[in-house]
Enzyme design. Structure first.
Site, PDB file in Angstrom:
ATOM      1  N   GLU A   1       0.961  -0.961   0.079  1.00  0.00           N
ATOM      2  CA  GLU A   1      -0.101  -0.010   0.016  1.00  0.00           C
ATOM      3  C   GLU A   1       0.953   1.403  -0.067  1.00  0.00           C
ATOM      4  O   GLU A   1       1.714   1.365   0.686  1.00  0.00           O
ATOM      5  CB  GLU A   1      -0.711  -0.038   1.231  1.00  0.00           C
ATOM      6  CG  GLU A   1      -2.122  -0.852   1.435  1.00  0.00           C
ATOM      7  CD  GLU A   1      -2.942  -0.615   2.621  1.00  0.00           C
ATOM      8  OE1 GLU A   1      -2.795   0.531   3.133  1.00  0.00           O
ATOM      9  OE2 GLU A   1      -3.403  -1.665   2.997  1.00  0.00           O
TER      10      GLU A   1
ATOM     11  N   GLU B   1     -13.734   6.568  -0.079  1.00  0.00           N
ATOM     12  CA  GLU B   1     -14.614   5.648   0.764  1.00  0.00           C
ATOM     13  C   GLU B   1     -15.321   6.397   1.891  1.00  0.00           C
ATOM     14  O   GLU B   1     -14.536   6.559   2.976  1.00  0.00           O
ATOM     15  CB  GLU B   1     -13.814   4.594   1.315  1.00  0.00           C
ATOM     16  CG  GLU B   1     -12.996   3.498   0.253  1.00  0.00           C
ATOM     17  CD  GLU B   1     -12.422   2.786   0.901  1.00  0.00           C
ATOM     18  OE1 GLU B   1     -12.687   1.746   1.284  1.00  0.00           O
ATOM     19  OE2 GLU B   1     -10.897   2.743   0.691  1.00  0.00           O
TER      20      GLU B   1
ATOM     21  N   LYS C   1     -15.662   5.219   5.753  1.00  0.00           N
ATOM     22  CA  LYS C   1     -14.510   4.829   6.621  1.00  0.00           C
ATOM     23  C   LYS C   1     -14.474   5.779   7.892  1.00  0.00           C
ATOM     24  O   LYS C   1     -14.853   6.965   7.634  1.00  0.00           O
ATOM     25  CB  LYS C   1     -13.119   4.930   5.717  1.00  0.00           C
ATOM     26  CG  LYS C   1     -12.796   4.064   4.621  1.00  0.00           C
ATOM     27  CD  LYS C   1     -11.424   4.155   4.194  1.00  0.00           C
ATOM     28  CE  LYS C   1     -10.473   3.675   5.000  1.00  0.00           C
ATOM     29  NZ  LYS C   1      -9.187   3.589   4.371  1.00  0.00           N
TER      30      LYS C   1
ATOM     31  N   GLU D   1      -8.918   9.883   5.587  1.00  0.00           N
ATOM     32  CA  GLU D   1      -9.058   8.467   5.280  1.00  0.00           C
ATOM     33  C   GLU D   1     -10.151   8.166   4.346  1.00  0.00           C
ATOM     34  O   GLU D   1      -9.949   7.187   3.695  1.00  0.00           O
ATOM     35  CB  GLU D   1      -9.573   7.742   6.830  1.00  0.00           C
ATOM     36  CG  GLU D   1      -8.432   7.847   7.639  1.00  0.00           C
ATOM     37  CD  GLU D   1      -7.196   6.627   7.332  1.00  0.00           C
ATOM     38  OE1 GLU D   1      -7.489   5.755   6.355  1.00  0.00           O
ATOM     39  OE2 GLU D   1      -6.259   7.044   7.982  1.00  0.00           O
TER      40      GLU D   1
END
Length: 335
Positions: free
Chosen positions: A258, A307, A310, A316
């Site tokens: 990642e 997203e 999250k 985030e």
């Protein structure tokens, strides 16, 4: 060959061991053969799985079935909460491989299995003792299936396990946690397996903005170069390489499982900064690091979509390369 990093709870084929909550989908990038893209699913406004897999040059409504004959390579994750089960019972590891790997191989091109993600001996005391034995059991099941030359088993870790990381040459695994790290490193070395590492210059930068120039984190200026490093990504990768070397495993390869930069939620989290990071990273990984010059770094970008489901800091929810409608956030990226 495109790359796919697959973490999704929808694949609960084995009752005791489901797959995790993300799907990483690789998109072939021009001139770069070792870059994949993460597809997080923690939102209620994302495209369907079939649409996303179509985005990755496959089709069908079930993701693993959709990946059949797609020429996309896959990294499958075992979630942290199931590591203990696989460690304690080799039959569970064998069943997991039979149901989640062999059932789809060879039409699905599996590349790696990550047993746990960022497990820490301090934060995850209930899982940590079982990481090594779980890797071993899953690896043995892969060997029994005759797939060890195609599929490598490892775990995804991160820089928090290191100490003395600057300069990178001084880096080592935290001596207090050697009981955790040493058996894993030895297992990887003895079986010619890689170490998967999550590398985030963004977080290193925002937690030490006093000493780390933004340009050093974004590859745009030499910034700190007293130790021979022109960017923070290389320094973080090589810190892990030096730690492996000090642990007796100089030949264990690193895969960056990642890396990413958010576009909103912090003064440093802007669309321009994120575009700069991704663009420079994609160009850079083919060149290796000061410790491994010329050796292309296999790297997965985090993430495919923003997203909104999250938790945690606002950033985030803004790591996506694409909007939920599948339009690119960064038009200048060359996919």
């Amino acid at each position: 060959m495109a790359l796919l990093f697959l973490f999704t709870k929808n694949f609960s084929i084995v009752p005791m061991v489901a797959l995790f909550v993300l799907l990483m989908c690789g998109i072939q990038m021009t001139g770069v053969h070792s870059v994949g893209v993460c597809y997080g699913r923690m939102a209620d406004n994302l495209p369907s799985e079939s649409d996303v897999v179509n985005h990755c040059h496959a089709n069908d409504t079930n993701v693993l079935n959709a990946l059949r004959e797609s020429n996309i390579e896959v990294l499958v994750d075992v979630p942290n909460e199931h590591v203990k089960t696989l460690a304690q019972d080799p039959n569970q590891a064998r069943n997991w491989v039979n149901n989640n790997i062999k059932a789809y191989f060879p039409s699905v091109k599996f590349r790696y299995i990550a047993v746990g993600n960022e497990i820490s001996p301090i934060k995850h005391v209930e899982f940590a003792p079982f990481v090594g034995p779980a890797i071993e059991n899953v690896h043995n099941a892969i060997v029994e299936a005759g797939l060890q030359d195609q599929i490598k088993v490892s775990t995804a870790t991160y820089s928090a396990l290191l100490t003395n990381t600057w300069p990178p040459q001084n880096s080592m695994f935290n001596p207090d946690w050697r009981g955790f790290t040493d058996p894993i490193v030895k297992l990887l070395k003895d079986n010619n397996l890689p170490l998967l590492v999550n590398i985030y210059p963004y977080f290193s930068y925002i937690y030490n903005m006093k000493d780390i120039p933004l340009s050093y984190a974004l590859f745009t200026d030499s910034g700190i170069n007293s130790a021979g490093y022109q960017n923070l990504f290389d320094a973080l990768v090589d810190s892990m390489y030096y730690a492996l070397e000090k642990s007796g495993a100089p030949n264990v390869e690193i895969v960056v499982s990642e890396t990413g930069w958010p576009s909103y939620g912090h003064p440093a989290a802007t669309t321009d900064n994120a575009r700069t990071y991704y663009t420079n990273l994609i160009d850079h990984v083919r060149n290796g690091t000061p410790k491994k010059p010329g050796k292309e770094i296999e790297t997965f970008l985090f993430a495919m979509f923003d997203e909104r489901g999250k938790g945690g800091d606002e950033t985030e929810r803004h790591f996506g390369l694409f909007y939920p409608d599948r339009n690119s956030k960064y038009d200048q990226l060359n996919f």
